[in-house]
Write a protein that holds these residues in place. Structure first.
Motif, mmCIF file in Angstrom:
data_model
loop_
_atom_site.group_PDB
_atom_site.id
_atom_site.type_symbol
_atom_site.label_atom_id
_atom_site.label_comp_id
_atom_site.label_asym_id
_atom_site.label_seq_id
_atom_site.Cartn_x
_atom_site.Cartn_y
_atom_site.Cartn_z
ATOM 1 N N GLY A 91 39.866 42.892 37.891
ATOM 2 C CA GLY A 91 41.185 42.813 38.073
ATOM 3 C C GLY A 91 41.701 41.547 38.615
ATOM 4 N N ALA A 92 41.075 41.060 39.684
ATOM 5 C CA ALA A 92 41.554 39.894 40.462
ATOM 6 C C ALA A 92 41.248 38.621 39.344
ATOM 7 N N ALA A 93 40.133 38.709 38.852
ATOM 8 C CA ALA A 93 39.837 37.479 37.739
ATOM 9 C C ALA A 93 41.161 37.468 36.686
ATOM 10 N N ILE A 94 41.149 38.602 36.107
ATOM 11 C CA ILE A 94 42.429 38.725 35.006
ATOM 12 C C ILE A 94 43.746 38.252 35.531
ATOM 13 N N ALA A 95 43.904 38.533 36.999
ATOM 14 C CA ALA A 95 45.278 38.183 37.499
ATOM 15 C C ALA A 95 45.236 36.781 37.639
ATOM 16 N N ILE A 96 44.018 36.007 38.232
ATOM 17 C CA ILE A 96 43.960 34.668 38.319
ATOM 18 C C ILE A 96 44.213 34.070 37.060
ATOM 19 N N ILE A 160 34.257 39.050 33.009
ATOM 20 C CA ILE A 160 34.480 38.318 33.838
ATOM 21 C C ILE A 160 33.997 36.938 33.346
ATOM 22 N N ALA A 161 32.940 37.154 32.659
ATOM 23 C CA ALA A 161 32.180 35.931 31.806
ATOM 24 C C ALA A 161 32.986 35.544 30.794
ATOM 25 N N ILE A 162 33.607 36.768 30.023
ATOM 26 C CA ILE A 162 34.660 36.063 28.937
ATOM 27 C C ILE A 162 35.625 35.152 29.460
ATOM 28 N N LEU A 163 36.313 35.578 30.657
ATOM 29 C CA LEU A 163 37.145 34.832 31.160
ATOM 30 C C LEU A 163 36.600 33.332 31.564
ATOM 31 N N TYR A 164 35.431 33.428 31.995
ATOM 32 C CA TYR A 164 34.800 32.181 32.271
ATOM 33 C C TYR A 164 35.019 31.017 31.124
ATOM 34 N N ARG A 173 37.048 27.458 38.603
ATOM 35 C CA ARG A 173 36.729 27.238 40.080
ATOM 36 C C ARG A 173 37.366 28.394 41.065
ATOM 37 N N ASN A 174 38.413 28.961 40.563
ATOM 38 C CA ASN A 174 39.265 29.725 41.344
ATOM 39 C C ASN A 174 38.464 31.400 41.385
ATOM 40 N N LEU A 176 35.352 31.590 40.047
ATOM 41 C CA LEU A 176 34.010 31.600 40.880
ATOM 42 C C LEU A 176 33.838 31.727 42.166
ATOM 43 N N ALA A 177 35.109 31.106 42.873
ATOM 44 C CA ALA A 177 35.131 31.202 44.284
ATOM 45 C C ALA A 177 35.005 32.703 44.998
ATOM 46 N N TRP A 178 36.094 33.478 43.956
ATOM 47 C CA TRP A 178 36.190 34.950 44.061
ATOM 48 C C TRP A 178 34.866 35.759 43.985
ATOM 49 N N GLN A 179 34.033 35.296 43.008
ATOM 50 C CA GLN A 179 32.770 35.853 42.693
ATOM 51 C C GLN A 179 31.786 35.827 43.933
ATOM 52 N N LEU A 180 31.876 34.692 44.594
ATOM 53 C CA LEU A 180 30.824 34.298 45.579
ATOM 54 C C LEU A 180 31.155 34.826 46.865
ATOM 55 N N GLY A 181 32.632 35.019 47.226
ATOM 56 C CA GLY A 181 33.100 35.509 48.505
ATOM 57 C C GLY A 181 33.300 34.320 49.432
ATOM 58 N N SER A 182 34.515 34.145 49.898
ATOM 59 C CA SER A 182 34.374 33.196 50.888
ATOM 60 C C SER A 182 35.798 33.335 51.682
ATOM 61 N N LEU A 183 35.875 32.722 52.966
ATOM 62 C CA LEU A 183 36.923 33.007 53.682
ATOM 63 C C LEU A 183 37.711 31.522 54.218
#
Length: 330
Positions: A91-96, A160-164, A173-174, A176-183
Motif C-alpha cells: 500500500g505504501a509503495a503504491i502511494a509513493i 512491489i517488483a512491478i512498481l520497481y 530509491r524511495n 527501496l528505502a521503505w523495503q529496507l527500513g530506515s529511520l
C-alpha cells in the motif's frame, strides 16, 4: 533511559551526556544560555525526533505482536509473518508511486497522511484475507494462517517488483528505502503519527488484556466466559493494521520486533496479558533503539538500514522458535 541518552549522544557531531541534557533543556526553556546553535539544530531536527520515533515504533510493533500472538494463541504469530507488513508495504509503495503522478503539489503533511492511509488499507486488507482463509467454524488454524501469510507476502512482493519496473530513479530509491527500513528521514510529523497510534494502543490495553487471557483457554471457552471473540478479532486486527501501516509509512519494513519481544516478556513474567502488553511496549522500544544504535555505529560513517539489523537479530530467534514448536506444526 541509558539507550535513549546514547542515541542522543552518538553521531557525526558528538554530544557529551551533560551537553545532551543541556541542549534538551534549552529546547524546552529557550532562555537557557550557553548552548551552541549547531547543537540545538542537530538535536531538534535530527537526534530527538529520531530517538522518539524509534521508541514509539518499537513499542507499537511489540504491542501488535503481543496482540497477534494472544489472538492466535501461538508464539509464531507476528504482523510481518502473517503478511500484514507486506500488505502495508505494498500500500505504501503504491502511494509513493502515485503521489509523484497525482499529487505533485501536495504538502509534506498531506503526503505523509496519504502514504500512511494507503499502508493502513493495505495492511487491513491482507489481515482480513489471511484471517478469512485460516478461519473455519472450528476456529482459526495457525498453520494455515502462516502459510497464507507466506503466500500473501509473495504476492505483495510481486506487486512491489512491478512498481520497481515502472518507477523512475527517485521513486525507485524511495520504495527501496521503505523495503529496507530506515529511520534516517525521521521528522516531527512521523513522531506525531506514531505517538497518536501508540496512545490508542496503550489506551486499549485495559480492555484487551482480560479477553486475551480468556482466549488462552480456547475460543469456545472464551465465548462461554462472555467474550465476543469475533468482535475482539476485528478490533485487534484494526489496531494492528493501523499501527503497522503507520510504522511502514514512517520507517518502512522492520520485522521481528513483534515476534521476539512478546516471547521474551512471557518468559520473564508469564502469559498474563495485563503484564505482557505494557512490558512488551517497553522492551520493544528499547530493542529497536539498540538496533538503531548498532545500525548507526557498526560501520560508521556508513549507516546500515535498521530493518537489516533487526533481521539479523530476529531471524535466528525465529529459527529457535520453529525448532521449539515444530512438533505442534506437524
Amino acid at each position: 533511559m541509558i539507550t535513549a541518552l546514547a542515541s542522543l549522544m552518538i553521531g557525526p557531531l558528538a554530544f557529551g551526556p551533560w551537553q545532551s541534557l543541556q541542549t534538551l533543556l534549552a529546547l524546552i526553556f529557550p532562555f537557557i544560555e550557553g548552548v551552541s546553535a549547531t547543537h540545538t539544530v542537530v538535536m531538534e531536527s535530527l537526534r530527538l525526533p529520531r530517538t522518539l520515533l524509534c521508541l514509539f515504533i518499537g513499542a507499537n510493533l511489540a504491542i501488535c505482536g503481543a496482540m497477534m500472538q494472544g489472538l492466535f494463541r501461538n508464539a509464531l504469530a507476528d504482523p510481518a509473518i502473517v503478511g500484514v507488513s507486506s500488505g502495508a508495504a505494498l500500500g505504501a509503495a503504491i502511494a509513493i508511486y502515485t503521489s509523484h503522478l497525482l499529487f505533485t503539489t501536495l504538502p509534506t503533511l498531506g503526503q505523509e497522511l496519504y502514504i500512511a492511509g494507503a499502508a493502513f488499507l493495505g495492511g487491513t486488507a491482507v489481515t482480513l484475507l489471511v484471517l478469512r482463509i485460516a478461519t473455519t467454524r472450528l476456529g482459526t488454524s495457525v498453520s494455515v494462517m502462516l502459510l497464507a501469510g507466506i503466500a500473501i507476502t509473495a504476492l505483495s512482493s510481486s506487486g512491489i517488483a512491478i512498481l520497481y519496473y515502472f518507477a523512475d530513479d527517485t521513486v525507485l530509491r524511495n520504495i527501496l528505502a521503505w523495503q529496507l527500513g530506515s529511520l534516517v528521514g525521521a521528522n516531527w510529523i512521523m513522531v506525531a503519527l506514531s505517538a497518536l497510534v501508540g496512545g490508542l494502543l496503550l489506551a486499549s490495553i485495559r480492555a484487551t488484556a482480560a479477553p486475551l487471557n480468556a482466549l488462552l483457554l480456547g475460543e469456545s471457552e472464551a465465548r462461554y466466559l462472555g467474550v465476543n471473540v469475533q468482535r475482539l478479532k476485528y478490533r485487534l486486527i484494526a489496531l494492528t493494521a493501523l499501527a503497522v501501516g503507520v510504522s511502514v509509512a514512517c520507517v518502512g519494513l522492520i520485522g521481528f520486533v513483534g515476534l521476539v519481544v512478546p516471547h521474551l516478556v512471557r518468559l520473564l513474567v508469564g502469559p498474563d496479558h495485563r503484564n505482557v502488553l505494557p512490558l512488551s511496549a517497553l522492551l520493544g522500544a528499547c530493542l529497536l533503539l539498540v538496533a538503531d544504535l548498532i545500525a548507526r555505529t557498526a560501520l560508521m560513517p556508513i549507516e546500515l538500514p535498521v530493518g537489516v539489523v533487526m533481521g539479523m537479530i530476529g531471524a535466528p530467534f525465529f529459527i529457535y522458535l520453529l525448532l521449539q514448536q515444530r512438533n505442534h506444526m506437524v
